[in-house]
Design a protein around this motif. Structure first.
Motif, short mmCIF file in Angstrom:
data_model
loop_
_atom_site.label_atom_id
_atom_site.label_comp_id
_atom_site.label_asym_id
_atom_site.label_seq_id
_atom_site.Cartn_x
_atom_site.Cartn_y
_atom_site.Cartn_z
N ALA A 118 24.11 34.66 -12.77
CA ALA A 118 23.12 33.94 -11.98
C ALA A 118 21.80 33.83 -12.73
O ALA A 118 21.27 34.82 -13.23
CB ALA A 118 22.91 34.63 -10.64
N THR A 119 21.26 32.63 -12.79
CA THR A 119 19.99 32.36 -13.45
C THR A 119 18.86 32.38 -12.42
O THR A 119 19.08 32.54 -11.21
CB THR A 119 20.01 31.00 -14.14
OG1 THR A 119 20.15 29.99 -13.13
CG2 THR A 119 21.17 30.90 -15.12
N LEU A 120 17.64 32.21 -12.89
CA LEU A 120 16.49 32.11 -12.00
C LEU A 120 16.70 30.99 -10.99
O LEU A 120 16.43 31.15 -9.79
CB LEU A 120 15.22 31.86 -12.80
CG LEU A 120 13.95 31.54 -12.01
CD1 LEU A 120 13.60 32.67 -11.05
CD2 LEU A 120 12.79 31.25 -12.96
N ALA A 121 17.19 29.84 -11.44
CA ALA A 121 17.45 28.72 -10.54
C ALA A 121 18.47 29.10 -9.46
O ALA A 121 18.33 28.70 -8.30
CB ALA A 121 17.95 27.51 -11.33
N ASP A 122 19.46 29.89 -9.85
CA ASP A 122 20.47 30.32 -8.88
C ASP A 122 19.89 31.26 -7.83
O ASP A 122 20.23 31.18 -6.64
CB ASP A 122 21.63 31.01 -9.60
CG ASP A 122 22.40 30.08 -10.52
OD1 ASP A 122 22.56 28.91 -10.16
OD2 ASP A 122 22.81 30.54 -11.60
N PHE A 123 19.00 32.16 -8.25
CA PHE A 123 18.35 33.07 -7.30
C PHE A 123 17.51 32.27 -6.30
O PHE A 123 17.53 32.55 -5.09
CB PHE A 123 17.48 34.09 -8.03
CG PHE A 123 18.21 35.34 -8.43
CD1 PHE A 123 18.18 36.48 -7.63
CD2 PHE A 123 18.95 35.39 -9.60
CE1 PHE A 123 18.85 37.63 -7.98
CE2 PHE A 123 19.63 36.54 -9.98
CZ PHE A 123 19.58 37.66 -9.16
N LEU A 124 16.76 31.28 -6.79
CA LEU A 124 15.95 30.47 -5.90
C LEU A 124 16.82 29.63 -4.96
O LEU A 124 16.50 29.50 -3.76
CB LEU A 124 15.04 29.55 -6.71
CG LEU A 124 13.81 30.20 -7.34
CD1 LEU A 124 13.11 29.22 -8.27
CD2 LEU A 124 12.84 30.69 -6.27
N ALA A 125 17.91 29.08 -5.48
CA ALA A 125 18.80 28.27 -4.64
C ALA A 125 19.43 29.11 -3.55
O ALA A 125 19.55 28.68 -2.39
CB ALA A 125 19.86 27.60 -5.50
N ALA A 126 19.84 30.33 -3.90
CA ALA A 126 20.42 31.23 -2.91
C ALA A 126 19.40 31.61 -1.86
O ALA A 126 19.69 31.63 -0.65
CB ALA A 126 20.97 32.48 -3.60
N ALA A 127 18.18 31.91 -2.31
CA ALA A 127 17.11 32.28 -1.37
C ALA A 127 16.82 31.12 -0.41
O ALA A 127 16.64 31.33 0.80
CB ALA A 127 15.86 32.67 -2.13
N LYS A 128 16.76 29.89 -0.93
CA LYS A 128 16.50 28.72 -0.09
C LYS A 128 17.61 28.56 0.94
O LYS A 128 17.33 28.26 2.12
CB LYS A 128 16.39 27.47 -0.96
CG LYS A 128 16.15 26.20 -0.14
CD LYS A 128 16.11 24.96 -1.02
CE LYS A 128 15.93 23.71 -0.17
NZ LYS A 128 15.90 22.47 -1.00
#
Length: 255
Positions: free
Chosen positions: A145-155
């Motif tokens: 998981a990348t930074l973008a993936d962490f943000l997408a999951a959080a959203k």
């Protein structure tokens, strides 16, 4: 306690936390994130990359009636987190899930949580020094998981009136804000953390929201240590009034 572990006491929060003696060990950063996030009474909170579960454990002590899910990819750390939850008698309020951030859409309906918190890996794979301590590189470097993936999951996980709170490295703030903009997350609060008043920022506390507009508030800097190199009053208060000691507050280790 296993032979390769220690038991650390977070006395302020009446917590005992087992940690790998030579592997990943928590620092001051998750404690600062807990104070920054400050969920409301009864909130439902999820921690992405929970490690030994220090964030949900501390928040459970700070926040009455709130419930928590800690997500951890590394099976060994997830097992350790489960043991820490049981050790502190919080199994009725904290659940640990061994899974990848990428798989959480299959686990939870959209908008399931009031608050999403995370101290995500801040180094890209293949960068920085390699640690000889088992598990530390996986905690610090992006894996699947990348930074973008962490943000997408959080959203996906946070509800429209909820909040997303990260602690992250300042060097990647441009990428963080750019990705948040792409994913239509509004930036609400930013606070930079400095070791001393004349030092560069070492970490950044950031809050986002989804589905609404917000003007970014840049808060006063958080200074960890004062002129005498003891903790500043604000940090000492977060750590229970102890103005001396190491980065894990008045932590007493055994074993």
């Amino acid at each position: 306690m296993k032979a390769d572990e220690t038991i650390d006491e977070l006395q302020t929060y009446d917590l005992r936390i087992a940690q790998e003696r030579h592997g990943y060990r928590f620092s001051l950063d998750p404690l600062l994130l807990c104070a920054f996030a400050a969920p409301q009474v009864g909130a439902r909170v999820i921690d992405l990359g929970t490690g030994s579960a220090v964030i949900p454990l501390v928040l459970a002590r700070r926040t009455v009636q709130a419930t928590f899910v800690g997500v951890e990819l590394q099976e060994g750390l997830a097992t350790l987190a489960e043991r820490n939850v049981a050790l502190n008698g919080l199994v009725d309020r904290i659940s640990i899930l061994c899974d990848d951030v990428l798989g959480l859409r299959k686990r939870f309906p959209v908008s399931s949580f009031d608050v999403v918190v995370s101290n995500p890996p801040y180094r890209k794979r293949g960068t920085g020094k390699v640690s000889p301590k088992v598990g530390r590189d996986d905690a610090r470097h992006e894996s699947s998981a990348t930074l973008a993936d962490f943000l997408a999951a959080a959203k996906y996980l946070v509800n429209p009136t909820g909040r997303i709170c990260f602690i992250y490295h300042p060097s990647r703030l441009p990428e963080l804000f750019s990705e948040a903009h792409v994913q239509k997350l509004a930036s609400m609060r930013l606070r930079l953390v400095h070791g001393t008043s004349d030092a560069e920022a070492r970490m950044a506390l950031i809050e986002f929201c989804k589905g609404r507009r917000a003007d970014l508030k840049v808060l006063p800097p958080l200074i960890v240590r004062g002129d005498g190199l003891g903790y500043t009053p604000e940090v000492a208060e977060i750590l229970g009034g102890d103005r001396q000691g190491d980065c894990r507050q008045s932590v007493k280790a055994s074993g």
